[in-house]
Design a protein around this motif. Structure first.
Motif, PDB file in Angstrom:
ATOM      1  N   ILE B  12       0.875  -1.173   0.000  1.00  0.00           N
ATOM      2  CA  ILE B  12       0.000   0.000   0.000  1.00  0.00           C
ATOM      3  C   ILE B  12       0.909   1.218   0.000  1.00  0.00           C
ATOM      4  CG2 ILE B  12      -1.756   1.265   1.269  1.00  0.00           C
ATOM      5  CD1 ILE B  12      -2.746  -1.365   2.383  1.00  0.00           C
ATOM      6  N   THR B  13       0.782   2.023  -1.021  1.00  0.00           N
ATOM      7  CA  THR B  13       1.700   3.155  -1.155  1.00  0.00           C
ATOM      8  C   THR B  13       1.036   4.436  -0.654  1.00  0.00           C
ATOM      9  OG1 THR B  13       0.930   3.475  -3.409  1.00  0.00           O
ATOM     10  CG2 THR B  13       2.914   2.151  -3.123  1.00  0.00           C
ATOM     11  N   PRO B  14       1.849   5.399  -0.259  1.00  0.00           N
ATOM     12  CA  PRO B  14       1.276   6.675   0.197  1.00  0.00           C
ATOM     13  C   PRO B  14       0.473   7.326  -0.922  1.00  0.00           C
ATOM     14  CG  PRO B  14       3.603   6.559   0.752  1.00  0.00           C
ATOM     15  CD  PRO B  14       3.324   5.400  -0.147  1.00  0.00           C
ATOM     16  N   ILE B  15      -0.503   8.113  -0.520  1.00  0.00           N
ATOM     17  CA  ILE B  15      -1.351   8.805  -1.488  1.00  0.00           C
ATOM     18  C   ILE B  15      -0.526   9.849  -2.238  1.00  0.00           C
ATOM     19  CG2 ILE B  15      -3.243  10.484  -1.593  1.00  0.00           C
ATOM     20  CD1 ILE B  15      -4.497   8.651   0.692  1.00  0.00           C
ATOM     21  N   SER B  16      -0.747   9.899  -3.529  1.00  0.00           N
ATOM     22  CA  SER B  16       0.016  10.815  -4.366  1.00  0.00           C
ATOM     23  C   SER B  16      -0.871  11.959  -4.845  1.00  0.00           C
ATOM     24  CB  SER B  16       0.557  10.044  -5.577  1.00  0.00           C
ATOM     25  OG  SER B  16       1.068  10.933  -6.526  1.00  0.00           O
ATOM     26  N   THR B  17      -0.240  13.112  -5.049  1.00  0.00           N
ATOM     27  CA  THR B  17      -1.010  14.229  -5.601  1.00  0.00           C
ATOM     28  C   THR B  17      -0.913  14.245  -7.122  1.00  0.00           C
ATOM     29  OG1 THR B  17       0.916  15.646  -5.369  1.00  0.00           O
ATOM     30  CG2 THR B  17      -0.708  15.721  -3.599  1.00  0.00           C
ATOM     31  N   GLU B  18      -0.040  13.400  -7.642  1.00  0.00           N
ATOM     32  CA  GLU B  18       0.170  13.395  -9.088  1.00  0.00           C
ATOM     33  C   GLU B  18      -0.919  12.572  -9.777  1.00  0.00           C
ATOM     34  OE1 GLU B  18       2.690  15.115 -10.435  1.00  0.00           O
ATOM     35  OE2 GLU B  18       3.274  15.729  -8.420  1.00  0.00           O
ATOM     36  N   PHE B 134      -9.843   1.911  -3.206  1.00  0.00           N
ATOM     37  CA  PHE B 134      -9.366   2.668  -2.040  1.00  0.00           C
ATOM     38  C   PHE B 134      -7.902   2.346  -1.744  1.00  0.00           C
ATOM     39  CE2 PHE B 134      -8.655   2.762   2.587  1.00  0.00           C
ATOM     40  CZ  PHE B 134      -8.965   4.084   2.878  1.00  0.00           C
ATOM     41  N   TYR B 135      -7.595   1.058  -1.691  1.00  0.00           N
ATOM     42  CA  TYR B 135      -6.225   0.679  -1.333  1.00  0.00           C
ATOM     43  C   TYR B 135      -5.227   0.941  -2.465  1.00  0.00           C
ATOM     44  CZ  TYR B 135      -8.061  -1.363   2.929  1.00  0.00           C
ATOM     45  OH  TYR B 135      -8.668  -1.533   4.149  1.00  0.00           O
ATOM     46  N   TYR B 139      -8.893   7.114  -2.734  1.00  0.00           N
ATOM     47  CA  TYR B 139      -9.581   7.092  -1.444  1.00  0.00           C
ATOM     48  C   TYR B 139     -10.971   7.703  -1.495  1.00  0.00           C
ATOM     49  CZ  TYR B 139      -7.597  11.793  -1.404  1.00  0.00           C
ATOM     50  OH  TYR B 139      -7.253  13.072  -1.741  1.00  0.00           O
ATOM     51  N   LEU B 140     -11.313   8.333  -2.608  1.00  0.00           N
ATOM     52  CA  LEU B 140     -12.671   8.884  -2.733  1.00  0.00           C
ATOM     53  C   LEU B 140     -13.577   7.971  -3.568  1.00  0.00           C
ATOM     54  CD1 LEU B 140     -11.785  12.658  -3.240  1.00  0.00           C
ATOM     55  CD2 LEU B 140     -12.589  11.526  -1.158  1.00  0.00           C
TER      56      LEU B 140
END
Lengths: 222, 212
Positions: B12-18, B134-135, B139-140
Motif C-alpha cells: 500500500i503506497t502513500p497517497i500521491s497528488t500526481e 481505495f487501497y 480514497y474517494l
C-alpha cells in the motif's frame, strides 16, 4: 517534497502557532494558504456512501454539519491556516480488528481503542489550544477543524450526541469541532501536497500493511 | 461489506497528488477484472458524462414507498449528489444477470431468497471493487448498487434506523444507494457504455463505482 504554498501572511504569528503545536504534541505542522486547501463534495459524501457507523449520529457528521457551501464561505474569510498532524503507529491505527472495536465501542485487551482515542483527543486539544493562542497573540478570529467525529472522542461515555438527541446544546462546545472531512476538506490531498506520507488505511489493514497513520487538524486564523 | 474474496495489495503506497493517466487506465482494467472475477457478467469503464439521469417521475414514484430508508429515496438534502458524481473523471459500471421472472420490487421487501442473493451479490461486487480502488490510492472511490438497502440488509427492522434524527445505520459500510435512487437510469447508461453481451431488454442488476 512539499509543494510551495502561496501567500502565508502574518508569518511570525503563524510560526508561533506552529511551534506551539509541535511543542504540545503535533508530529508536524505547516502554515498553509486557504487558497491551497482542497474542498471537494466527494469527501463529505464518503461519510454517507456507504454510511460510516457515525454518519447521522454526531452533530458534526454528515448528513449534518457543514455543507460544502459553508466551508467555502468560511475559507473566504481567512488567508491562512495551520495544518498539523499527529502520528499514530500502525500497530495502533491498523491493529487487527480495530475497526470493529471502534464501531462496537468496547475496549480491547490490547488497549488500542483507548490509545487511538488518546491520539484523537490530542488533535482536538491542539485545535482548541491553537485557537486560543491565536487570539492571545493578536488574531481576531479563528476556525478549527479536527479529525473524525467529536461524539466518540469527547462524549464517548455519553449516550448519543446531545446536539441531535437532547436539547440541541453541545456538551462540549469549546472543544468540539467539525472534522476536516465532515466539512468537505480533502485532508489526504492537503497532507500529500505538504509532503507528508499519508496512507489509505481501512478495516482490512493490519500493522504491517502500512508504515504509519496520521490524524490531522487545521486552524484558520485572521 | 467486506468481501471474502478480497485481499489487500502487497504494497500500500502513500497517497500521491500526481494524476497519472497511465496508472489510472491500468488500475481501471484491474478493477474491471476484479468485478468479473467476482461474478459480474460485465464491467465497463465510464466517464460521468456517460451517466444517464432519470426524469423526476421516477424519483417522485420512489417518494411514495411504504418501505422508506435513508437511501430510498435518497435523503441528503444539504448535499448535491449529481454535482458530486461529476467531480470524478472515471468510474466502472458493472452488472449481473437477474432472474427474468423477478418482479419489480421497487424499494419494497424482496420475497425470494434467490432474488435476495442477487441483490447481495451486486452489493458484494461493488464493495470489493470500491475497497480495491481505495487501497490503490483512490480514497474517494464511491459505490452504488441496486435495490433499497433496507430491503437487503435490514428487512426485519420496523424502520430504517439511519433515517431517524441522531441515529445511525445498523449495517454501516454495507448498504449503498441504488443507482436508481441516485437518479440514474441504469438501462440507458448500460446502452451508452456498450457493454458487450448485455441485453438491455432483459432484467439485470447494476452497480457503479466512481473511482477517480
Amino acid at each position: 517534497m512539499a509543494e510551495p504554498f502561496s501567500d502565508n501572511g502574518d508569518p511570525e504569528k503563524m510560526e508561533a502557532l506552529r511551534k506551539m503545536a509541535i511543542t504540545h504534541g503535533a508530529s508536524n505542522a505547516r502554515v498553509v494558504s486557504t487558497a491551497d486547501i482542497p474542498i471537494d463534495p466527494r469527501v463529505r459524501f464518503k461519510c454517507m456512501v456507504p454510511k460510516c457507523y457515525m454518519s447521522g449520529r454526531c452533530g458534526h457528521c454528515p448528513p449534518y454539519g457543514y455543507p460544502i457551501e459553508k466551508t467555502i464561505n468560511i475559507m473566504k474569510n481567512y488567508r491562512q491556516g495551520l495544518f498539523f498532524h499527529v502520528r499514530v503507529e500502525s500497530s495502533i491505527i491498523a491493529a487487527k480488528d480495530i475497526s470493529s472495536v471502534i464501531t462496537s465501542g468496547k475496549a480491547d485487551d490490547a488497549g488500542n481503542l483507548y490509545s487511538l482515542g488518546g491520539h484523537y483527543m490530542l488533535v482536538y486539544t491542539l485545535v482548541n489550544m491553537i485557537r486560543k493562542k491565536a487570539i492571545q497573540i493578536g488574531f481576531s478570529r479563528t476556525e478549527g477543524f479536527s479529525a473524525s467525529n467529536c461524539k466518540d472522542v469527547l462524549c464517548f461515555w455519553k449516550k448519543g450526541c446531545q446536539r441531535l438527541n437532547g436539547d440541541g446544546a453541545c456538551r462540549n462546545p469549546e472543544m468540539s469541532a467539525p472534522s476536516m472531512e465532515s466539512a468537505g476538506i480533502d485532508a489526504f490531498k492537503l497532507a500529500a501536497k505538504s509532503g507528508w506520507q499519508v496512507y489509505p488505511i481501512g478495516a482490512l489493514c493490519e500493522p504491517q500493511s502500512v508504515k504509519r497513520g496520521m490524524l490531522m487538524g487545521l486552524v484558520l486564523a485572521a | 461489506m467486506v468481501s471474502t474474496h478480497f485481499t489487500l495489495p502487497e504494497n500500500i503506497t502513500p497517497i500521491s497528488t500526481e494524476a497519472d493517466p497511465l496508472k489510472l487506465a491500468g488500475d481501471l482494467r484491474t478493477l474491471c477484472k476484479k468485478a468479473l472475477d467476482m461474478g459480474a457478467a460485465g464491467a465497463a469503464v465510464l466517464s460521468p458524462g456517460d451517466l444517464c439521469f432519470s426524469d423526476g417521475k421516477i424519483l417522485e414514484k420512489m417518494m411514495q414507498t411504504d418501505f422508506p430508508s435513508i437511501h430510498w429515496p435518497l435523503d441528503y438534502p444539504i448535499d448535491d449528489l449529481k454535482n458530486t458524481l461529476f467531480e470524478y473523471k472515471k468510474g466502472i459500471f458493472v452488472y449481473i444477470d437477474a432472474d427474468p421472472d423477478m418482479p419489480d420490487y421497487g424499494g419494497g421487501p424482496i420475497i425470494s431468497p434467490e432474488h435476495m442473493a442477487a441483490y447481495r451479490k451486486i452489493h458484494e461486487i461493488v464493495s470489493a471493487v470500491e475497497a480495491a480502488a481505495f487501497y490503490l490510492g483512490y480514497y474517494l472511490a464511491m459505490g452504488f448498487a441496486a435495490g433499497n438497502c433496507r430491503s437487503i440488509f435490514c428487512a426485519g427492522e420496523t424502520q430504517c434506523n439511519a433515517a431517524g434524527r441522531g441515529k445511525g445505520c445498523i449495517a454501516p459500510y454495507k448498504g449503498r444507494p441504488s443507482l436508481t435512487a441516485a437518479g440514474i437510469d441504469t438501462r440507458e447508461t448500460a446502452r451508452k457504455v456498450h457493454l458487450s453481451h448485455l441485453n438491455t431488454e432483459r432484467l439485470f442488476l447494476s452497480g457503479l463505482v466512481m473511482v477517480a
